[in-house]
Design an enzyme around this catalytic site. Structure first.
Site, PDB file in Angstrom:
ATOM      1  N   TYR B 145       0.838  -1.188   0.000  1.00  0.00           N
ATOM      2  CA  TYR B 145       0.000   0.000   0.000  1.00  0.00           C
ATOM      3  C   TYR B 145       0.885   1.254   0.000  1.00  0.00           C
ATOM      4  CZ  TYR B 145      -2.807   3.560   2.615  1.00  0.00           C
ATOM      5  OH  TYR B 145      -3.422   4.699   3.064  1.00  0.00           O
ATOM      6  N   ASP B 230      -1.408  -6.298   9.494  1.00  0.00           N
ATOM      7  CA  ASP B 230      -2.479  -5.346   9.220  1.00  0.00           C
ATOM      8  C   ASP B 230      -3.610  -6.137   8.580  1.00  0.00           C
ATOM      9  OD1 ASP B 230      -2.640  -2.114   7.496  1.00  0.00           O
ATOM     10  OD2 ASP B 230      -4.181  -3.418   8.306  1.00  0.00           O
ATOM     11  N   ILE B 232      -6.845  -5.237   8.029  1.00  0.00           N
ATOM     12  CA  ILE B 232      -8.021  -4.388   7.807  1.00  0.00           C
ATOM     13  C   ILE B 232      -8.965  -4.891   6.718  1.00  0.00           C
ATOM     14  CG2 ILE B 232      -6.800  -2.346   8.630  1.00  0.00           C
ATOM     15  CD1 ILE B 232      -6.845  -1.292   5.788  1.00  0.00           C
ATOM     16  N   LYS B 272     -12.750  -0.538   5.690  1.00  0.00           N
ATOM     17  CA  LYS B 272     -12.896  -1.378   4.506  1.00  0.00           C
ATOM     18  C   LYS B 272     -14.052  -2.356   4.648  1.00  0.00           C
ATOM     19  CE  LYS B 272      -9.167   0.662   3.176  1.00  0.00           C
ATOM     20  NZ  LYS B 272      -9.182   1.692   2.131  1.00  0.00           N
TER      21      LYS B 272
END
Lengths: 446, 466
Positions: B145, B230, B232, B272
């Site tokens: 990202y 992470d 998410i 998300k």
């Protein structure tokens, strides 16, 4: 199944994580703990500790509640929630246009229209705590210093220094002139930094002052402005109590001075604001940075990604703060109620034989208990503070936690409780002082 | 004067990268079905817009939650004053339950180990502040990202060293890649403090395999470093092989009460899975008390609005709602994903086989004029300015191979997605045609004018049209 062999030393956390710079082991926070363990309650715990160390504004909630009853659409995105998805998706670090406009307008109203604010210079952050840290990241490098007049809000030790690595060098103020900032004190602080080989990047003032509960005079603001201009450094004016000045005309914002100077040299000036004190909404996390420096605005906006205000909250407050009828009435009423509270506590303390600094703003008064100290030292002050906490059952903030250079001063909050509770607190102080008087007599008669 | 700090004047915020430039282009000329049908379609924004109706209907049935009421009584005052960085207990409980539910209840979480932050952006930065000194490094598998360059490095002063992953094995993490990254860090005199992975991956849209997860655990164990997972996108897994949380692996290997247990930290968010990026709800979960303590204090700089905590605690405590939401959301993502994949196929474009996320990792290597990043950017510009699709070039995600692009599918209507695929197909068809210039000169007259404006020389004209 693997059997893990214990490593001799666990991997370290960062210095920042293990440092004490968050400051939470100071008396300021210890008092809170004592309160949490034995909180006063009118009926359930009438002998508990009364919290007078928390600068909250609870005197005007009815106005907010009334607003919420009459404007439910601000809370629920209207019938059928048509604005919901747009609001839920909105994470633009520029912030909701309508909210920025409402904020700028609210800040103007608080200053009686004596200064104008451009919504495009408003940067939103999750509280003034975030705003102050963010500005420090932008204006100074690790190892540099900000000059801050004492006494100051204990939270600054964490907010300005912890993760930024920036130092605070105190500008010493004392009671000889009501703790006002003098050019000599400014120069002395600057020299002190130089002597430590530390680069000064700016001055940070809180106006109205926490913990003094007083506004900074125009002439002093002019001197500070001249000082930062001469030294070619920044000025951060934390004006989060601006709406809590008891009379609108007594508060002079740095913005007004800048306007009178036609914004000359204003790129070094930055204002911090928040709705936590004036509106009594610390839970909603609404802070702002208003900067006259374009690069600071752009950078602060980008950095605000780490601390954006919930769009749900922006939506609610945009509606509330653009309602001029509501804000005008709120500002006026809130000031009046705070003034009354202030007068009540001053009178009560006077009756108990206690003097305070003459204040005209904020949610607290700056009380002088130095006559009561056994020793005119920080230790003596902490002994007294301990008595106040454990015997009188009042959590008040000792001046040393605010880095005050004179022992014996205490910050006492008056807006975070009902009038009845304040009466009880004043009675306890009164009784305590009477008891002290009685204890003295046997000694003096010997 | 007005010298600003190094942080303010450096470019570590990363906003001059193509990732953000594409957004700017889009903002200047955004597609709108009615008002601007020729505008740029945003396919570079990983938003989940597929399940709002479920949230809206819950809100309509539960007006008190947003109205500051509890059991009919106003709790405005309490919420307005609530700024305790430990967070609203009811919300933390609801959130850990939700996290558990997403993981099929194979793991449970203790709310006292959860720290709330204003979004995962804040969570990631806070964790790095807690775990590393300026100048130290975290290893990240590529592609990653683009926002991490800002989030993990900007104010922390920490470095990112890439773990190079390639298409040869579907961009999975290998032991070799891990070791090489570690060596690279050492060569650069950087002390490695941990590894940060995104699982499911952004931009790949794939879940990490059992093998990869075990590799990671072995690696951090041997090197005595941290692991940040992470997660998410954990609620966006829509097909097999299914999501395996790092906590499951640790449990499987009975790592509770070991050193490693304390060095694994999870980041979560509702941006998300629930599609609520505006509400700024993120969380750090750690088994290490000191990390929890430090992160909790740091969260003062980015607390979640109490108004929002209350609303979401009511929503997420409604287990009937969460159960339905999780499964329905996954179904819709699966369908949408299928539509994108088949649309791409029609244009002769393939993508990495994926089972999660709000995007696909698309293979356009065959459309490059050369196997270089310059050619990738050249192609990207054509797609943004001429085809009018904002997609994210792999280079902005630090991919080692040119020609890959991240294309989002959940932030628009089905019709818009269809249109975007039509545009893409037309572009590919014309590219194929112009590549065989010797053929069919006469047919050119039937193709739309913009097809010919594929070179930079004509950029001026394109801009003028905006």
């Amino acid at each position: 199944m693997a059997i893990e062999i214990e490593q001799p030393s666990s991997v370290e956390l960062s210095k920042v994580a293990v440092s004490e710079t968050h400051g939470e082991n100071s008396p300021y926070f210890a008092g809170w703990k004592a309160y949490d363990e034995d909180p006063y309650h009118e009926s359930n715990n009438p002998s508990g500790v009364i919290q007078m160390g928390l600068a909250e504004n609870q005197v005007s909630f009815d106005l907010l509640e009334e607003y919420s009853e009459q404007h439910s659409e601000a809370f629920t995105w209207g019938k059928g929630a048509p604005g919901f998805r747009e609001n839920a998706l909105f994470q633009d670090y520029h912030g909701l246009q309508s909210f920025r406009e409402a904020m700028a307008s609210f800040m103007e109203q608080i200053r009686g229209g004596r200064a104008k604010f451009d919504p495009d210079r408003v940067v939103l952050t999750a509280g003034a705590t975030a705003a102050n840290e963010l500005l420090t990241f932008i204006l100074a490098d690790p190892g540099d210093a900000l000059l801050v007049p004492t006494p100051y809000y204990p939270g600054f030790d964490r907010d300005l220094r912890w993760r930024t690595g920036v130092k605070i060098v105190p500008i010493h103020c004392d009671s000889s002139n009501n703790f006002q900032i003098t050019p000599q004190a400014l120069e002395a602080a600057y020299k002190e930094a130089e002597a430590m080989n530390t680069k000064v990047r700016g001055v940070l003032i809180t106006n109205p002052s926490n913990p003094l509960g007083a506004t900074i005079q125009r002439s002093v603001l002019e001197e500070i402005l001249d000082f930062v201009t001469r030294k070619n450094i920044h000025l951060v004016s934390d004006e989060i109590y601006s709406g809590s000045a008891f009379s609108s005309s007594e508060f002079i914002s740095i913005a007004e001075i800048l306007e009178s100077r036609k914004y000359k040299n204003s790129e070094r000036i930055h204002i911090v604001y928040s709705l936590s004190k004036d509106l009594g909404l610390p839970g909603f996390r609404v802070g702002t940075i208003y900067s006259y420096n374009d690069k600071v605005v752009t950078t602060a906006r980008r950095m605000s990604s780490f601390t954006l205000i919930s769009s749900q909250t922006q939506h609610l407050l945009a509606s509330m703060l653009s309602n001029k009828k509501f804000t005008e009435n709120y500002i006026k009423t809130n000031r009046e109620r705070l003034r009354k509270r202030y007068e009540m506590i001053i009178k009560g303390l006077k009756n108990a034989g206690i003097e305070c600094l003459k204040g005209n703003a904020g949610l607290f008064c700056w009380m002088n208990l130095s006559p009561l100290l056994e020793e005119q030292t920080r230790e003596g002050e902490l002994v007294l503070w301990d008595s106040m906490l454990h015997e009188v059952k009042l959590n008040i903030s000792p001046g040393s936690s605010c880095h005050c250079s004179e022992p014996g001063w205490f910050r006492v909050c008056f807006a975070n409780m009902s009038e009845q509770t304040l009466e009880i607190a004043l009675k306890r102080i009164h009784d305590f002082m009477q008891q002290r008087e009685r204890q003295r007599k046997p000694i003096s008669s010997q | 004067m007005k010298l600003l700090s190094r942080k303010a004047t450096c470019n570590s915020h990363g906003q001059n990268s193509s990732y953000f430039l594409g957004w700017l282009e889009y903002e200047n000329n955004p597609y709108d079905e009615v008002k601007n049908p020729k505008g740029i379609i945003q396919m570079g924004l990983a938003e989940n817009q597929l399940s709002f109706d479920l949230l809206e209907s819950w809100l309509a049935k539960n007006p008190d939650a947003a109205g500051f009421k509890k059991d009919g009584q106003s709790i405005f005052r309490e919420l307005a004053l609530f700024q305790d960085y430990h967070g609203l207990p009811a919300f933390k409980q609801a959130l850990v339950d939700f996290m558990s539910e997403i993981r099929g209840n194979k793991v449970t979480f203790d709310p006292s180990n959860l720290v709330l932050t204003a979004g995962a952006t804040s969570a990631n930065e806070t964790l790095v502040f807690c775990l590393a000194e300026p100048g130290e490094a975290f290893l990240l598998p590529t592609p990653y990202y683009p926002g991490f360059d800002r989030d993990l490095k900007w104010r922390t002063g920490v470095e990112i060293v890439p773990i190079q992953c390639t298409s040869s094995n579907g961009f999975q993490i290998t032991e070799t890649a891990l070791e090489e990254a570690y060596q690279l860090a050492q060569k650069r005199n950087l002390k490695v403090k941990g590894v940060l992975v995104t699982n499911p991956s952004n931009p790949l849209g794939t879940t990490m395999s059992h093998t990869e997860l075990n590799l990671l655990v072995n690696f951090i164990s041997a090197k005595n470093i941290h692991l940040i997972s992470d997660e998410i996108y954990s609620g966006t897994v829509f097909s097999s092989p299914g999501f395996i949380s790092i906590m499951e692996i640790l449990k499987e290997r009975s790592f509770e009460d070991t050193e490693v247990w304390n060095r694994v930290h999870i980041v979560y968010s509702l941006s998300k899975d629930l599609g609520l990026p505006g509400f700024r709800v993120g969380a750090i979960y750690s088994n290490d008390d000191m990390v929890v303590a430090a992160a909790t204090k740091m969260s003062s700089f980015g607390l979640v609005s109490s108004q929002t905590q209350y609303l979401l605690s009511a929503m997420l405590s409604d287990k009937k709602f969460t159960k339905n939401y999780i499964s329905e959301n996954q179904k819709r993502l699966k369908q949408r994903h299928k539509k994108l994949v088949s649309g791409l196929e029609k244009a002769g474009i393939s993508c990495l086989k994926s089972n999660a996320g709000l995007f696909c990792w698309v293979d356009m290597r065959h459309l490059l004029s050369s196997n270089t990043f310059e050619a990738e950017i050249e192609l990207w510009k054509k797609i943004v300015y001429d085809v009018k699709l904002n997609i994210s070039p792999g280079s902005s995600c630090h991919c080692t191979e040119p020609g890959w692009f991240r294309v989002c599918f959940a932030n628009m209507s089905e019709e818009t997605l269809k249109l975007s695929m039509q545009r893409l197909k037309a572009f590919v068809d014309s590219t194929t045609k112009t590549n065989h210039q010797s053929i069919e000169n006469s047919r050119r007259k039937s193709l739309p004018k913009w097809v010919f404006r594929l070179s930079f020389d004509d950029r001026e004209t394109v801009h003028g049209e905006r």
